[in-house]
Design a protein around this motif. Sequence first.
Motif, PDB file in Angstrom:
ATOM      1  N   LYS A   1       0.740  -1.143  -0.028  1.00 41.95           N
ATOM      2  CA  LYS A   1       0.187  -0.072   0.007  1.00 41.95           C
ATOM      3  C   LYS A   1       0.875   1.155  -0.039  1.00 41.95           C
ATOM      4  N   VAL A   2       1.954   1.200   0.815  1.00 43.97           N
ATOM      5  CA  VAL A   2       2.819   2.564   0.770  1.00 43.97           C
ATOM      6  C   VAL A   2       3.597   2.455  -0.417  1.00 43.97           C
ATOM      7  N   LYS A   3       4.002   1.501  -1.162  1.00 45.57           N
ATOM      8  CA  LYS A   3       4.451   1.502  -2.557  1.00 45.57           C
ATOM      9  C   LYS A   3       3.613   2.104  -3.587  1.00 45.57           C
ATOM     10  N   VAL A   4       2.403   1.748  -3.597  1.00 48.85           N
ATOM     11  CA  VAL A   4       1.135   2.224  -4.428  1.00 48.85           C
ATOM     12  C   VAL A   4       1.137   3.639  -4.245  1.00 48.85           C
ATOM     13  N   GLU A   5       1.187   4.222  -2.975  1.00 45.98           N
ATOM     14  CA  GLU A   5       0.932   5.708  -2.832  1.00 45.98           C
ATOM     15  C   GLU A   5       2.150   6.254  -3.126  1.00 45.98           C
ATOM     16  N   GLU A   6       3.312   5.915  -3.062  1.00 50.55           N
ATOM     17  CA  GLU A   6       4.667   6.398  -3.570  1.00 50.55           C
ATOM     18  C   GLU A   6       4.704   6.196  -5.447  1.00 50.55           C
ATOM     19  N   LEU A   7       4.070   5.332  -5.820  1.00 54.44           N
ATOM     20  CA  LEU A   7       4.138   5.382  -7.319  1.00 54.44           C
ATOM     21  C   LEU A   7       2.944   6.616  -7.681  1.00 54.44           C
ATOM     22  N   LYS A   8       2.105   6.481  -6.995  1.00 54.36           N
ATOM     23  CA  LYS A   8       0.879   7.476  -7.395  1.00 54.36           C
ATOM     24  C   LYS A   8       1.523   8.809  -7.492  1.00 54.36           C
ATOM     25  N   GLN A   9       2.212   9.078  -6.330  1.00 62.75           N
ATOM     26  CA  GLN A   9       2.927  10.604  -6.092  1.00 62.75           C
ATOM     27  C   GLN A   9       3.930  10.740  -7.303  1.00 62.75           C
ATOM     28  N   GLN A  10       4.698   9.710  -7.779  1.00 63.04           N
ATOM     29  CA  GLN A  10       5.688   9.735  -8.751  1.00 63.04           C
ATOM     30  C   GLN A  10       4.833  10.162 -10.201  1.00 63.04           C
ATOM     31  N   ARG A  11       3.897   9.368 -10.503  1.00 62.58           N
ATOM     32  CA  ARG A  11       2.842   9.498 -11.502  1.00 62.58           C
ATOM     33  C   ARG A  11       2.303  11.011 -11.557  1.00 62.58           C
ATOM     34  N   ASP A  12       1.948  11.587 -10.445  1.00 67.00           N
ATOM     35  CA  ASP A  12       1.189  12.799 -10.771  1.00 67.00           C
ATOM     36  C   ASP A  12       2.252  13.789 -10.881  1.00 67.00           C
ATOM     37  N   LEU A  13       3.635  13.517 -10.268  1.00 66.93           N
ATOM     38  CA  LEU A  13       4.619  14.574 -10.603  1.00 66.93           C
ATOM     39  C   LEU A  13       5.154  14.532 -11.775  1.00 66.93           C
ATOM     40  N   MET A  14       5.175  13.340 -12.308  1.00 69.93           N
ATOM     41  CA  MET A  14       5.676  13.257 -13.802  1.00 69.93           C
ATOM     42  C   MET A  14       4.904  13.986 -14.733  1.00 69.93           C
ATOM     43  N   ARG A  15       3.394  13.967 -14.394  1.00 70.30           N
ATOM     44  CA  ARG A  15       2.268  14.373 -15.371  1.00 70.30           C
ATOM     45  C   ARG A  15       2.539  15.819 -15.155  1.00 70.30           C
ATOM     46  N   ALA A  16       2.748  16.226 -13.987  1.00 65.40           N
ATOM     47  CA  ALA A  16       2.782  17.870 -13.892  1.00 65.40           C
ATOM     48  C   ALA A  16       3.901  18.377 -14.484  1.00 65.40           C
ATOM     49  N   GLU A  17       5.080  17.769 -14.480  1.00 63.64           N
ATOM     50  CA  GLU A  17       6.448  17.997 -15.272  1.00 63.64           C
ATOM     51  C   GLU A  17       6.324  17.803 -16.887  1.00 63.64           C
ATOM     52  N   ILE A  18       5.460  16.895 -17.150  1.00 56.98           N
ATOM     53  CA  ILE A  18       5.124  16.735 -18.582  1.00 56.98           C
ATOM     54  C   ILE A  18       4.414  17.939 -19.155  1.00 56.98           C
ATOM     55  N   GLN A  19       3.381  18.248 -18.369  1.00 56.40           N
ATOM     56  CA  GLN A  19       2.492  19.349 -18.570  1.00 56.40           C
ATOM     57  C   GLN A  19       3.393  20.962 -18.861  1.00 56.40           C
ATOM     58  N   THR A  20       4.022  20.758 -17.613  1.00 53.18           N
ATOM     59  CA  THR A  20       4.881  22.102 -17.635  1.00 53.18           C
ATOM     60  C   THR A  20       6.119  21.965 -18.737  1.00 53.18           C
ATOM     61  N   HIS A  21       6.567  20.959 -19.259  1.00 56.20           N
ATOM     62  CA  HIS A  21       7.579  20.973 -20.131  1.00 56.20           C
ATOM     63  C   HIS A  21       6.920  21.284 -21.752  1.00 56.20           C
ATOM     64  N   GLN A  22       5.610  20.800 -21.816  1.00 56.61           N
ATOM     65  CA  GLN A  22       5.005  20.974 -23.041  1.00 56.61           C
ATOM     66  C   GLN A  22       4.484  22.559 -23.254  1.00 56.61           C
ATOM     67  N   ASN A  23       4.182  23.065 -21.951  1.00 58.49           N
ATOM     68  CA  ASN A  23       3.876  24.781 -22.030  1.00 58.49           C
ATOM     69  C   ASN A  23       5.197  25.206 -22.487  1.00 58.49           C
ATOM     70  N   LEU A  24       6.431  24.833 -21.685  1.00 57.49           N
ATOM     71  CA  LEU A  24       7.805  25.422 -21.979  1.00 57.49           C
ATOM     72  C   LEU A  24       8.053  25.535 -23.648  1.00 57.49           C
ATOM     73  N   GLN A  25       7.805  24.372 -24.147  1.00 55.19           N
ATOM     74  CA  GLN A  25       8.185  24.249 -25.368  1.00 55.19           C
ATOM     75  C   GLN A  25       7.228  25.216 -26.329  1.00 55.19           C
ATOM     76  N   LYS A  26       5.957  25.165 -26.088  1.00 54.71           N
ATOM     77  CA  LYS A  26       5.022  25.997 -26.875  1.00 54.71           C
ATOM     78  C   LYS A  26       5.490  27.525 -26.432  1.00 54.71           C
ATOM     79  N   LEU A  27       6.036  27.903 -25.361  1.00 51.28           N
ATOM     80  CA  LEU A  27       6.431  29.350 -25.238  1.00 51.28           C
ATOM     81  C   LEU A  27       7.638  29.558 -25.877  1.00 51.28           C
ATOM     82  N   ARG A  28       8.560  28.569 -25.977  1.00 54.60           N
ATOM     83  CA  ARG A  28      10.066  28.868 -26.404  1.00 54.60           C
ATOM     84  C   ARG A  28       9.762  28.864 -27.903  1.00 54.60           C
ATOM     85  N   LYS A  29       9.060  28.066 -28.466  1.00 50.06           N
ATOM     86  CA  LYS A  29       8.767  28.079 -29.972  1.00 50.06           C
ATOM     87  C   LYS A  29       8.310  29.668 -30.339  1.00 50.06           C
TER      88      LYS A  29
END
Length: 292
Positions: free
Chosen positions: A41-69
């Motif tokens: 259960k603890v491992k699942v929660e950690e993986l969920k947090q990592q998933r949410d963090l990666m989603r946020a980073e991907i979204q930020t990276h996509q926005n940055l790419q749009k702005l840089r272009k």
Amino acid sequence: MQGASTKGVLSHLNLLEVQARSRKVQPQQQQQQQSRVKELKVKVEELKQQRDLMRAEIQTHQNLQKLRKSMDKRCAHEEDEEMDEDSENSQLLRLMARHTQLKDFLHAHHLIGGYDIVKTRQGLCVSLATAYEGTYLDAYNLEIDLKPTLRIRRHNIPPFIPLNSLAEQSNMKTDIRAFLDTLSQHLNAFASRKQQLKLVKELFHESVEVMESNVLCSILVLMFTLPIEKNTAVLCTLNYTDHTKYLPTRVLFECEDKELPDSPQWKKNCSLLMETPVHKALITMKKMGNIA
């Protein structure tokens, strides 16, 4: 009959013993299973947090790419219309995009050894400045494409500088800094030899005549006028076989007086010309009375 009953009693006792042991083991197994479930259960929660963090980073990276272009194109109307320009998040993303853009510039600047660069649509424009004794001379430019492969698009390097050979020898595609360093050595050495020739013409137009020189300034033939009492002249040939250097690799004197080039004084003059820029060596020779 008695033996059979004895065996039956022993079998029953063995069965009871096995059951007793199993009852002892079951609580331990249950405890281990519960502990394992908690860990999972603890491992699942950690993986969920990592998933949410990666989603946020991907979204930020996509926005940055749009702005840089949009920054690279410098066209405000091409920016993402869905993004609220007045929002705090938009302003923060713009700052982050500009920050990463500057970091990329600094990284590229470090990779190519600190040369001046300007970003172009296809890649970079590198400027290589030349100087001699603190005097700024000429600057040469290379427009380099980064994609799909690293290649020189345009340049104003003099045609007698073996640009393609230097790119191959330095393996430009894998080590652009080594290529630029080598090219800079060739350009600075050429500019230095050219500047020395200019100074010779300006400072010694009465006692030294430039008889011959090539565009690379790798061969220089000078006629020395000697003092009146010598009643002769010396033809001096300076050969610069190492095109990354501004000092000659060979000096040859020719004179009607066959013994003069082999005299101790003119051997010193030969060493002086090989170890000192030609205009400075001539100043010393003039002070010593070797030339008029």
